[in-house]
Design an enzyme around this catalytic site. Structure first.
Site, PDB file in Angstrom:
ATOM      1  CG  ASP A 163      35.167  23.051  -7.356  1.00  0.00           C
ATOM      2  OD1 ASP A 163      35.035  23.381  -8.505  1.00  0.00           O
ATOM      3  OD2 ASP A 163      34.524  23.610  -6.434  1.00  0.00           O
ATOM      4  CG  ASP A 193      38.482  21.923  -3.704  1.00  0.00           C
ATOM      5  OD1 ASP A 193      37.838  20.809  -4.147  1.00  0.00           O
ATOM      6  OD2 ASP A 193      37.505  23.081  -3.260  1.00  0.00           O
ATOM      7  CG  ASP A 223      35.083  19.856   0.107  1.00  0.00           C
ATOM      8  OD1 ASP A 223      35.256  18.964   0.809  1.00  0.00           O
ATOM      9  OD2 ASP A 223      34.799  20.916   0.363  1.00  0.00           O
ATOM     10  CD  GLU A 260      32.610  20.293  -6.397  1.00  0.00           C
ATOM     11  OE1 GLU A 260      33.778  19.929  -6.895  1.00  0.00           O
ATOM     12  OE2 GLU A 260      32.602  20.534  -5.316  1.00  0.00           O
TER      13      GLU A 260
END
Ligand code: 0RA
Length: 652
Positions: free
Chosen positions: A514, A516, A518, A436
């Site tokens: 990541d 998280d 997202d 990402e």
């Protein structure tokens, strides 16, 4: 037939029982040959083997309720209300028929009940196999007003079948404890069992299957429990799979018939999307590789719709050629046939080979669909219009694909500029990280082992293929880069969207995002892309998700990476409490906050990292989940995320 059944019976009881034990010993020596593997899959397969026998009894018309319980100690109880396994004396084996069923490999076939054996494919090895792989098993048969019982340890009876009570019910109750010396995983996953039992309930209308988890109680003080029951069978099944998609007409085209002695059930629904989702079953087994029943279905669908469109003159103004695929865009269907002697072929033995089934399904679907189209002209027009749109879009896609192929000549070895390739060329050894963002991509390029690890940074969120037409997907830079890096050509629409998967350049494709929300969204988008466009990659076990840590905890010279809040708390508790000491934890919101060395140590180094392998446990359930996660409806998605998310509490 297994060897011990062919062996002459000399009436010598002990010689006979030795042969039996040898049969079960073979199962314990090579369990994977019988149940697939000795991990999560095989563990759950044990339950399906037992349930299958009760389903056989239901198919024979004598059982309408099966209760599955996960007990406190991760043992499983399966109880049905069938006739009960016969307990009479078995002349040839010189013991109770029940004991034979529980201890002789493949003994299931001995009871010819004139029904379709549910079991098939690679497995379907029967109750004795489960018995052999259980440290303990207890079987109770409710029959003739009595309760008969026998117990076993690793398949060996502890005593002769005995009467332990009386009962006015009939049925069979089995409890088994998977052998922890065989299985690497012994904890049952409620959701895996629920998905299969739900599927079985849809495939066998009128059969009630309940699942109860006695390991913990929920907030209202009850055990987690579900009842799976379908009055309308496949008609309800497609509605369930389609519940998050926008319907094209709202109708389910439903067929329930028998042709040439083959029971055939089909449910068809069109949605406004672009993918084809056809789930096929033979004797309740999901035939992921398709086969003759699927070919018959496709042939009838194409022929019938095409004839209708031509006869009704809808194609006159259409300039483009209509192809088979155009009839299947936005099509969701479930096909279930029952075949007395199924021949399973293919790599995973989930491809039906029986030729006679093709014509039977073709005829059944052709007739029913013709009737439907004649009786529903309004819906028929909507479907044909969609087919024409698909054909038009396909022509646009061909142009786009030709553009892609010209821009990056795959034969010439042109690789995406953003790809940092590895030097080894053996796909088995090579790994591709889909990372990402460019910044994390840069760190990964520094941190990797360049011999066998390649890095492809992706710019933010890739296109949601669930909502995009095929040619749009091909116009997306990120998706083209993935295709090109993998080395597979974009297929023609006729077969699969990824042709020549054998040219794949990496056998590990690792999504690294990541830790998280997202990041998870990006994981899901990439998984959706593979699931819809290259399911073979997932089926072969090539797709993985990396798990970067959330924290680095430090106290003096002690350093520890933590993946959960609980681990971090433990570190704080161990090395000194108090808020002040919690400040010594470095929080990683994203991959980019780690340096190259840290990223290598925690997330990329094969000796330390933990990869999650993506697999399709249940294709129909995966279809439902992906469309729900990627669809318009917020409610079910939020529920799913709340139930499944395991992020630490990071305030963004
Ligand atoms: C063979 C014959 C009969 C019942 C069964 C097998 C049977 C097997 C299992 C396994 C789990 N549940 C089951 N329920 C039934 C019928 C014998 C008769 O009553 O005539």
């Amino acid at each position: 037939m297994s060897e011990e059944q062919n062996a002459p019976n000399n009436g010598n009881y002990s010689a006979n029982s030795i042969q039996v034990l040898e049969g079960l010993e073979a199962v314990r020596k090579r369990p994977a040959m019988y149940i697939g593997d000795i991990s999560v899959k095989g563990l759950h397969h044990l339950v399906y083997e037992i349930v299958d026998n009760s389903i056989d009894e239901a198919l024979a018309g004598y059982c309408d309720h099966i209760e599955v319980t996960i007990n406190e100690d991760n043992s499983i109880t399966v109880q049905d209300n069938g006739r009960g396994i016969p307990v009479d004396y078995h002349e040839k084996e010189q013991k109770s028929a029940l004991e034979v069923a529980m201890t002789v490999l493949h003994a299931g076939g001995k009871f010819d009940k004139g029904s379709y054996k549910v079991s098939g494919g690679l497995h379907g090895v029967g109750m004795s196999c489960v018995n052999a792989l259980s440290s303990h098993m207890t079987t109770q048969v409710f029959r003739d007003g009595k309760i008969y019982q026998q117990e076993y340890e690793i398949g060996k009876p502890l005593y002769d079948v005995k009467v332990v009570g009386s009962s006015d019910h009939t049925g069979t109750r089995q409890q088994f404890w998977p052998d922890a010396t065989i299985f690497t995983e012994t904890v049952y996953d409620y959701k895996i069992l629920a998905a299969r039992l739900r599927e079985l309930a849809y495939l066998n209308a009128g059969l009630r299957i309940s699942l109860t988890d006695r390991r913990e109680v929920n907030e209202d003080g009850n055990f987690r429990s579900d009842q799976f029951y379908s009055q309308d069978g496949l008609r309800e099944f497609v509605r369930y799979i389609e519940s998050s998609r926008e319907h094209l007409t709202g109708d389910v085209i439903y067929i329930n018939t028998e042709k040439q002695g083959i029971p055939i059930e089909v449910a068809i629904m069109y949605n406004t999307g672009f993918s084809e989702n056809v789930h096929s079953y033979v004797n309740n087994i999901n035939t992921i590789e398709g086969g003759t029943h699927l070919s018959g279905f496709r042939r009838a669908l194409t022929r019938t719709l095409k004839k209708y469109a031509e006869d009704s003159k809808m194609l006159e103004k259409v300039k483009v050629e209509i192809a088979g695929d155009d009839f299947r865009e936005g099509l969701t269907a479930v096909i279930s046939v029952k075949v007395a002697e199924p021949q399973f072929e293919g790599q995973t033995k989930t491809k039906l080979g029986n030729n006679e089934v093709m014509g039977a399904v073709d005829q059944a679907v052709g007739e029913a669909l013709t009737n439907y189209l004649e009786e529903h002209p309004k819906e028929a027009k909507i479907i044909v219009d969609k087919v024409i749109l698909a054909a038009t879009a396909r022509h646009a896609a061909r142009k786009a694909r030709e553009m892609v192929q010209r821009k990056s000549p795959m034969s010439g070895g042109g690789l995406p500029g953003k790809l940092a390739d590895c030097s080894d060329k053996d796909p088995v050894k090579c790994e591709l990280f889909l990372v990402e963002g460019d910044s994390a991509g840069g760190t990964a390029k520094q941190g990797r082992n360049r011999l066998y690890q390649a890095i492809l940074p992706l710019r933010g969120k890739i296109l949601n293929v669930e909502k995009a037409m095929y040619h749009k997907a091909l116009e997306s830079d990120e998706i083209r880069n993935i295709y090109t890096a993998l080395g597979v050509t974009i297929g023609t629409e006729e077969d699969s969207k990824a042709a020549n998967i054998d040219k794949l350049r990496y056998h590990k494709i690792i999504i690294m995002t990541d830790a998280d929300v997202d990041g998870s969204h990006i994981d899901t988008l990439i998984m959706t892309f593979f699931f819809r466009y290259m399911p073979q990659i997932i089926q072969n076990g090539y797709l993985y998700i990396a798990t970067p840590p959330l924290y680095l905890c430090k106290k003096g010279k002690t350093e520890e990476y933590c993946w959960t809040d609980a681990q971090r708390q433990k570190f704080i508790d161990t090395y000194g409490g108090g808020q002040e000491n919690a400040v010594h934890t470095q929080r990683y919101k994203g991959l980019g906050e780690m340096n190259a060395q840290q990223l290598w140590e925690t997330t990329m180094d094969p000796d330390n990292r933990m990869l999650k392998q993506v697999n399709i446990d249940n294709a129909a359930e995966a279809d439902y989940v992906f469309s729900m996660l990627m669809g318009e409806d917020v409610g079910p998605r939020r529920e799913f995320i709340e139930e499944n998310a395991t992020y630490a509490n990071i305030d963004a």
